[in-house]
Structure formats: C-alpha cells, structure tokens
Design a protein around this motif. Sequence first.
Motif, PDB file in Angstrom:
ATOM      1  N   GLU A  15      11.889 -33.842 103.522  1.00 23.69           N
ATOM      2  CA  GLU A  15      12.423 -35.166 103.197  1.00 23.69           C
ATOM      3  C   GLU A  15      12.665 -35.263 101.694  1.00 23.69           C
ATOM      4  O   GLU A  15      11.971 -34.619 100.898  1.00 23.69           O
ATOM      5  CB  GLU A  15      11.485 -36.267 103.688  1.00 23.69           C
ATOM      6  CG  GLU A  15      10.120 -36.269 103.055  1.00 23.69           C
ATOM      7  CD  GLU A  15       9.214 -37.369 103.604  1.00 23.69           C
ATOM      8  OE1 GLU A  15       8.234 -37.689 102.922  1.00 23.69           O
ATOM      9  OE2 GLU A  15       9.494 -37.906 104.694  1.00 23.69           O
ATOM     10  N   LYS A  16      13.684 -36.055 101.321  1.00 20.83           N
ATOM     11  CA  LYS A  16      14.081 -36.155  99.917  1.00 20.83           C
ATOM     12  C   LYS A  16      14.590 -37.554  99.609  1.00 20.83           C
ATOM     13  O   LYS A  16      15.087 -38.260 100.480  1.00 20.83           O
ATOM     14  CB  LYS A  16      15.231 -35.181  99.603  1.00 20.83           C
ATOM     15  CG  LYS A  16      14.952 -33.732  99.882  1.00 20.83           C
ATOM     16  CD  LYS A  16      14.386 -33.048  98.676  1.00 20.83           C
ATOM     17  CE  LYS A  16      14.222 -31.565  98.883  1.00 20.83           C
ATOM     18  NZ  LYS A  16      12.909 -31.139  99.251  1.00 20.83           N
ATOM     19  N   THR A  17      14.513 -37.898  98.332  1.00 24.51           N
ATOM     20  CA  THR A  17      15.168 -39.106  97.837  1.00 24.51           C
ATOM     21  C   THR A  17      16.601 -38.734  97.458  1.00 24.51           C
ATOM     22  O   THR A  17      16.936 -37.549  97.343  1.00 24.51           O
ATOM     23  CB  THR A  17      14.457 -39.659  96.587  1.00 24.51           C
ATOM     24  OG1 THR A  17      14.575 -38.691  95.529  1.00 24.51           O
ATOM     25  CG2 THR A  17      12.988 -39.962  96.856  1.00 24.51           C
ATOM     26  N   GLY A  18      17.436 -39.731  97.234  1.00 21.68           N
ATOM     27  CA  GLY A  18      18.795 -39.470  96.765  1.00 21.68           C
ATOM     28  C   GLY A  18      18.787 -38.730  95.445  1.00 21.68           C
ATOM     29  O   GLY A  18      19.607 -37.830  95.212  1.00 21.68           O
ATOM     30  N   TYR A  19      17.851 -39.082  94.582  1.00 20.74           N
ATOM     31  CA  TYR A  19      17.723 -38.408  93.286  1.00 20.74           C
ATOM     32  C   TYR A  19      17.413 -36.925  93.474  1.00 20.74           C
ATOM     33  O   TYR A  19      17.979 -36.066  92.807  1.00 20.74           O
ATOM     34  CB  TYR A  19      16.625 -39.095  92.456  1.00 20.74           C
ATOM     35  CG  TYR A  19      16.359 -38.424  91.136  1.00 20.74           C
ATOM     36  CD1 TYR A  19      17.165 -38.668  90.029  1.00 20.74           C
ATOM     37  CD2 TYR A  19      15.301 -37.519  90.999  1.00 20.74           C
ATOM     38  CE1 TYR A  19      16.932 -38.035  88.816  1.00 20.74           C
ATOM     39  CE2 TYR A  19      15.063 -36.880  89.795  1.00 20.74           C
ATOM     40  CZ  TYR A  19      15.878 -37.144  88.706  1.00 20.74           C
ATOM     41  OH  TYR A  19      15.649 -36.515  87.513  1.00 20.74           O
ATOM     42  N   GLU A  20      16.506 -36.612  94.398  1.00 30.48           N
ATOM     43  CA  GLU A  20      16.148 -35.210  94.655  1.00 30.48           C
ATOM     44  C   GLU A  20      17.313 -34.437  95.270  1.00 30.48           C
ATOM     45  O   GLU A  20      17.534 -33.267  94.948  1.00 30.48           O
ATOM     46  CB  GLU A  20      14.917 -35.139  95.564  1.00 30.48           C
ATOM     47  CG  GLU A  20      13.652 -35.633  94.895  1.00 30.48           C
ATOM     48  CD  GLU A  20      12.505 -35.857  95.864  1.00 30.48           C
ATOM     49  OE1 GLU A  20      11.352 -35.625  95.449  1.00 30.48           O
ATOM     50  OE2 GLU A  20      12.748 -36.255  97.030  1.00 30.48           O
ATOM     51  N   THR A  61       5.248 -50.514  92.501  1.00 31.23           N
ATOM     52  CA  THR A  61       5.016 -51.613  91.569  1.00 31.23           C
ATOM     53  C   THR A  61       5.629 -51.290  90.216  1.00 31.23           C
ATOM     54  O   THR A  61       5.502 -50.183  89.723  1.00 31.23           O
ATOM     55  CB  THR A  61       3.511 -51.843  91.359  1.00 31.23           C
ATOM     56  OG1 THR A  61       2.750 -51.016  92.212  1.00 31.23           O
ATOM     57  CG2 THR A  61       3.118 -53.268  91.589  1.00 31.23           C
ATOM     58  N   GLY A  62       6.311 -52.259  89.658  1.00 29.08           N
ATOM     59  CA  GLY A  62       6.859 -52.109  88.319  1.00 29.08           C
ATOM     60  C   GLY A  62       8.146 -51.302  88.250  1.00 29.08           C
ATOM     61  O   GLY A  62       8.676 -51.078  87.172  1.00 29.08           O
ATOM     62  N   LYS A  63       8.627 -50.843  89.375  1.00 29.31           N
ATOM     63  CA  LYS A  63       9.913 -50.130  89.408  1.00 29.31           C
ATOM     64  C   LYS A  63      10.528 -50.330  90.788  1.00 29.31           C
ATOM     65  O   LYS A  63       9.850 -50.753  91.726  1.00 29.31           O
ATOM     66  CB  LYS A  63       9.761 -48.657  89.055  1.00 29.31           C
ATOM     67  CG  LYS A  63       8.683 -47.889  89.750  1.00 29.31           C
ATOM     68  CD  LYS A  63       8.600 -46.485  89.165  1.00 29.31           C
ATOM     69  CE  LYS A  63       7.363 -45.761  89.681  1.00 29.31           C
ATOM     70  NZ  LYS A  63       7.248 -44.430  89.161  1.00 29.31           N
ATOM     71  N   PRO A  64      11.817 -50.009  90.909  1.00 27.79           N
ATOM     72  CA  PRO A  64      12.473 -50.233  92.205  1.00 27.79           C
ATOM     73  C   PRO A  64      11.837 -49.416  93.320  1.00 27.79           C
ATOM     74  O   PRO A  64      11.247 -48.365  93.078  1.00 27.79           O
ATOM     75  CB  PRO A  64      13.909 -49.766  91.959  1.00 27.79           C
ATOM     76  CG  PRO A  64      14.079 -49.694  90.488  1.00 27.79           C
ATOM     77  CD  PRO A  64      12.717 -49.505  89.896  1.00 27.79           C
ATOM     78  N   ASN A  65      11.954 -49.942  94.536  1.00 35.18           N
ATOM     79  CA  ASN A  65      11.454 -49.223  95.702  1.00 35.18           C
ATOM     80  C   ASN A  65      12.185 -47.889  95.827  1.00 35.18           C
ATOM     81  O   ASN A  65      13.325 -47.738  95.397  1.00 35.18           O
ATOM     82  CB  ASN A  65      11.648 -50.049  96.970  1.00 35.18           C
ATOM     83  CG  ASN A  65      10.788 -51.297  96.961  1.00 35.18           C
ATOM     84  OD1 ASN A  65       9.792 -51.364  96.243  1.00 35.18           O
ATOM     85  ND2 ASN A  65      11.170 -52.291  97.740  1.00 35.18           N
ATOM     86  N   LYS A  66      11.505 -46.926  96.428  1.00 35.44           N
ATOM     87  CA  LYS A  66      12.073 -45.588  96.585  1.00 35.44           C
ATOM     88  C   LYS A  66      12.432 -45.386  98.052  1.00 35.44           C
ATOM     89  O   LYS A  66      11.630 -45.653  98.944  1.00 35.44           O
ATOM     90  CB  LYS A  66      11.046 -44.551  96.133  1.00 35.44           C
ATOM     91  CG  LYS A  66      11.534 -43.150  96.240  1.00 35.44           C
ATOM     92  CD  LYS A  66      10.691 -42.052  95.615  1.00 35.44           C
ATOM     93  CE  LYS A  66       9.253 -42.254  95.413  1.00 35.44           C
ATOM     94  NZ  LYS A  66       8.544 -41.061  94.926  1.00 35.44           N
ATOM     95  N   ASN A  67      13.673 -44.911  98.287  1.00 31.61           N
ATOM     96  CA  ASN A  67      14.116 -44.572  99.636  1.00 31.61           C
ATOM     97  C   ASN A  67      13.973 -43.069  99.831  1.00 31.61           C
ATOM     98  O   ASN A  67      14.516 -42.285  99.064  1.00 31.61           O
ATOM     99  CB  ASN A  67      15.576 -44.974  99.847  1.00 31.61           C
ATOM    100  CG  ASN A  67      15.767 -46.478  99.768  1.00 31.61           C
ATOM    101  OD1 ASN A  67      14.916 -47.235 100.216  1.00 31.61           O
ATOM    102  ND2 ASN A  67      16.866 -46.903  99.203  1.00 31.61           N
ATOM    103  N   VAL A  68      13.242 -42.708 100.876  1.00 34.99           N
ATOM    104  CA  VAL A  68      13.037 -41.296 101.191  1.00 34.99           C
ATOM    105  C   VAL A  68      13.707 -41.038 102.541  1.00 34.99           C
ATOM    106  O   VAL A  68      13.455 -41.740 103.512  1.00 34.99           O
ATOM    107  CB  VAL A  68      11.533 -40.939 101.252  1.00 34.99           C
ATOM    108  CG1 VAL A  68      11.336 -39.487 101.612  1.00 34.99           C
ATOM    109  CG2 VAL A  68      10.858 -41.262  99.923  1.00 34.99           C
ATOM    110  N   TYR A  69      14.577 -40.032 102.560  1.00 36.90           N
ATOM    111  CA  TYR A  69      15.365 -39.722 103.745  1.00 36.90           C
ATOM    112  C   TYR A  69      14.838 -38.462 104.425  1.00 36.90           C
ATOM    113  O   TYR A  69      14.414 -37.525 103.763  1.00 36.90           O
ATOM    114  CB  TYR A  69      16.836 -39.524 103.365  1.00 36.90           C
ATOM    115  CG  TYR A  69      17.447 -40.764 102.770  1.00 36.90           C
ATOM    116  CD1 TYR A  69      18.072 -41.706 103.578  1.00 36.90           C
ATOM    117  CD2 TYR A  69      17.370 -41.009 101.403  1.00 36.90           C
ATOM    118  CE1 TYR A  69      18.618 -42.861 103.034  1.00 36.90           C
ATOM    119  CE2 TYR A  69      17.913 -42.155 100.855  1.00 36.90           C
ATOM    120  CZ  TYR A  69      18.536 -43.078 101.668  1.00 36.90           C
ATOM    121  OH  TYR A  69      19.067 -44.218 101.129  1.00 36.90           O
TER     122      TYR A  69
END
Length: 173
Positions: A15-20, A61-69
């Motif tokens: 699984e990865k984030t869009g950034y990854e 907390t303190g930053k946007p939520n992270k979407n993991v696909y």
Amino acid sequence: MKGRDVILGILSQSEKTGYEINDILQNRLSYFYDGTYGMIYPTLRKLEQECLVSKKVIVQTGKPNKNVYSITPAGEKELLNYLESDVADDSFKSDFLMRLFFATNLSDQEIVTLIEDEIARKEQKIAQLEKNYEIWKEQGISKNQELTLRYGLAQYITNKKFLEEELKNYKKH
C-alpha cells in the motif's frame, strides 16, 4: 501501458500514498515510464470508483489527513490481465534527437555543444541510476526490478558511448 496499469503494479507491491507513488514514478521508473504527478490522483480516483483500489484515510494531528491506497482483488485481476496481454512496441521520444534532426541552421559549434550537453545528461542519468541501484539493493529489490534497472543503465551507457564516438567523427569533418 497506461497510468492505471503502472499504479496497480506499484500498489501490488504494498500500500502507498499518492506521494509515495509519485516518488516511485520519478525515481524508480523514470528511465522507462514518463509518469507525472498530475496523473496520479485522477487515476487513483478512477481506480477507486472501479473498485480496483481501496483508500484508507489516516487522521493526523496538525497536518492534513493521509490517504493510503491498496490494490483490491479486482485490481490484482486487472493487473494480471495487463501483464498477460500482448506487449506493445516501445515508444521513444527524445527532445535531443528532435533538435538534432532539425538543426540545419545551427553552427558546427552549436551542434557540438548540443551533443556534449546530451553526453553530460547521459552521465548524470548513469550516476543517478547507479546511486539508486545501491540504495534499492539495500532496501530490497526483486530480480525483475534489478533487470529493468540494469537494462536502463545499459541503454544510457550505450547511448553515451555512441554519442562520444559520433562527436569525434563530427569534429573530424
């Protein structure tokens, strides 16, 4: 090969984030696939709508939520269909070759500079791939991934040698 196939392939490993995903496109796959950051999220949304990937939202907390696909079983089947389909011919684009092809109005020195600059770009690509190769070996790289990397290195090295030889010939005339 379509962006969706590439993203499914990336997600089939873990699984990865869009950034990854972008990091893999820009670093590990950039020598044989021209993926852009702008194609990632629209493709992920479409794959999610088609139930080929799923998204997990990680609240931070303190930053946007992270979407993991992650890839779904339907996505794995889609990827397998792609892998088993006929291989398309390679497409090759080169700004350098396009400029050289139309360079009839450039001076000999400008042509020499154009070729020397391309040799320097190939040297940078070779150095970057060799550096990445060492990093990826430490992180774990499959035999197939190693083969693609060595293939890319061989192409850059061969192209560089060819340009160096042609540059010598060009300077003689």
